[in-house]
Design an enzyme around this catalytic site. Structure first.
Site, PDB file in Angstrom:
ATOM      1  N   SER A  50      22.947  33.999  41.319  1.00  0.00           N
ATOM      2  CA  SER A  50      23.245  32.689  40.721  1.00  0.00           C
ATOM      3  C   SER A  50      22.141  31.697  41.099  1.00  0.00           C
ATOM      4  CB  SER A  50      24.592  32.178  41.229  1.00  0.00           C
ATOM      5  OG  SER A  50      24.487  31.871  42.611  1.00  0.00           O
ATOM      6  N   ASP A  82      23.175  34.886  37.035  1.00  0.00           N
ATOM      7  CA  ASP A  82      24.588  34.567  36.845  1.00  0.00           C
ATOM      8  C   ASP A  82      24.752  33.051  36.667  1.00  0.00           C
ATOM      9  OD1 ASP A  82      27.312  35.244  36.777  1.00  0.00           O
ATOM     10  OD2 ASP A  82      27.557  34.897  38.936  1.00  0.00           O
ATOM     11  N   HIS A  83      25.399  32.633  35.600  1.00  0.00           N
ATOM     12  CA  HIS A  83      25.672  31.208  35.353  1.00  0.00           C
ATOM     13  C   HIS A  83      24.451  30.305  35.421  1.00  0.00           C
ATOM     14  CE1 HIS A  83      30.020  31.594  35.046  1.00  0.00           C
ATOM     15  NE2 HIS A  83      29.971  32.433  36.063  1.00  0.00           N
ATOM     16  N   HIS A 180      37.383  31.834  38.774  1.00  0.00           N
ATOM     17  CA  HIS A 180      36.541  32.082  39.955  1.00  0.00           C
ATOM     18  C   HIS A 180      37.321  31.758  41.228  1.00  0.00           C
ATOM     19  CE1 HIS A 180      33.075  31.313  37.022  1.00  0.00           C
ATOM     20  NE2 HIS A 180      32.983  32.572  37.365  1.00  0.00           N
ATOM     21  N   GLY A 181      37.006  32.440  42.295  1.00  0.00           N
ATOM     22  CA  GLY A 181      37.687  32.193  43.572  1.00  0.00           C
ATOM     23  C   GLY A 181      38.965  33.012  43.686  1.00  0.00           C
ATOM     24  N   GLY A 211      35.195  36.481  37.414  1.00  0.00           N
ATOM     25  CA  GLY A 211      36.315  36.154  38.298  1.00  0.00           C
ATOM     26  C   GLY A 211      37.280  37.306  38.500  1.00  0.00           C
ATOM     27  N   SER A 213      37.614  39.254  41.169  1.00  0.00           N
ATOM     28  CA  SER A 213      38.114  39.440  42.542  1.00  0.00           C
ATOM     29  C   SER A 213      39.583  39.037  42.599  1.00  0.00           C
ATOM     30  CB  SER A 213      37.324  38.566  43.533  1.00  0.00           C
ATOM     31  OG  SER A 213      36.050  39.098  43.753  1.00  0.00           O
ATOM     32  N   THR A 235      33.900  37.032  45.167  1.00  0.00           N
ATOM     33  CA  THR A 235      34.810  36.537  46.211  1.00  0.00           C
ATOM     34  C   THR A 235      35.241  37.641  47.192  1.00  0.00           C
ATOM     35  OG1 THR A 235      35.598  34.839  44.691  1.00  0.00           O
ATOM     36  CG2 THR A 235      36.992  35.302  46.585  1.00  0.00           C
TER      37      THR A 235
HETATM   38 ZN    ZN Z   1      31.323  33.784  36.762  1.00  0.00          ZN
END
Ligand code: ZN
Length: 298
Positions: A50, A82-83, A180-181, A211, A213, A235
């Site tokens: 990222s 990423d992003h 995410h998270g 996302g 995880s 994550t």
């Molecule tokens: Zn992402």
């Protein structure tokens, strides 16, 4: 090229009925863990970097480590931005030797997202690499949102078709209730929506799940059965890193050697990545890519 593009890896995955893990790295230890697991499972992988990881470790440093690991292990790997949210992220990644970029324009209104993503695709394709876009907004697990807001943030299948045709993206990150998270409670993925997206655009674009995880194994299998061929994990790897370090320091408070402190973190991360590779079905799939590579060289 030493690195594969995401399109090469994901097209083979789609044809072979499995998915490929995109694992985020920030440093040497995470990179080592990802490649160690990929090597032992003979799996292709996507190494995700990222802009904030690049800011922390240096984009060139992270790519150099990936290059060495790819040469040493022979693992088929794509190095993916990423992003990327700014033009300069994309340019920097291409200059550093990435084989794939994501332009994330999901914070912009739809027309602006189309315009900026189409520009990113032109840039990426001119460099011979693949480009991922995002449609629908991935809400953070901390965001307090209502049910109707949740619905509105998800990817619309008809709009996805328009987005793909007008931008020319190779891969699409979908928003179907993923976040995410860590999730609060069990994630509620909208598989009906994913099925509709696959039916509408599954033969025109490769599908990505961010996302992942904390999403239960059975839901991951279901997502893969609906054509998801890239699954992003960050994550859970971070959590394994922290667990390894914390446990070691608790048990060995007097040790100051960073190598001894970080080794258990690597071991914990290898277990996570290895488990995901098995779950995604990409174990043992490296051979096909290497054979293909050898065939091309002859
Ligand atoms: Zn992402």
């Amino acid at each position: 090229m030493l690195f594969k593009t995401n399109t090469e890896l994901m097209t083979q995955a789609r044809d072979g009925g499995y998915a490929i893990g995109a694992f985020n790295t920030n440093n040497l230890e995470i990179t080592k863990a990802i490649f160690t697991a990929a090597k032992q499972e003979e799996s292709p992988i996507i190494l995700a970097i990222s802009p904030s990881a690049a800011k922390y470790a240096g984009m060139e440093n992270l790519v150099a480590m990936a290059r060495v690991a790819a040469e040493e292990t022979g693992v088929p790997v794509s190095v993916h931005l990423d992003h990327g949210t700014e033009w300069e992220h994309l340019v920097h990644a291409i200059q550093a030797g990435f084989s794939s970029i994501m332009y994330d324009g999901s914070k912009h209104p739809y027309e602006e997202n189309v315009r900026l993503t189409a520009e990113a695709v032109k840039l990426g394709h001119a460099a011979g690499i693949s480009v991922e876009g995002e449609l629908g907004r991935l809400v953070g697990t901390e965001d307090q949102i209502s049910v109707s807001e949740r619905e509105a943030s998800m990817t619309d299948p008809d709009q996805a078709m328009d987005f793909i045709e007008r931008t020319g993206i190779d891969a699409l990150a979908v928003s179907i209730g993923n976040a995410h998270g860590w999730y609060k409670g069990k994630p509620q993925l909208d598989f009906k929506r994913l099925g509709a997206i696959q039916k509408k655009v599954g033969d025109k674009v490769l599908l990505v799940l961010h996302g992942a995880s904390g999403i239960p194994d059975e839901d991951i299998r279901t997502a893969a059965s609906f054509g998801i061929t890239k699954i992003n994990i960050d994550t859970e790897t971070r959590d394994a890193f922290k667990r390894g370090v914390a446990q070691f320091i608790q048990e060995n408070p007097d040790v100051i050697d960073p190598r001894k402190i970080l080794k258990p973190a690597i071991e914990e991360m290898v277990k996570i990545v290895d488990g995901k590779i098995k779950l995604f079905g990409s174990a043992g799939k490296a051979a096909g890519h290497i054979a293909e590579l050898a065939g091309r060289a002859v």
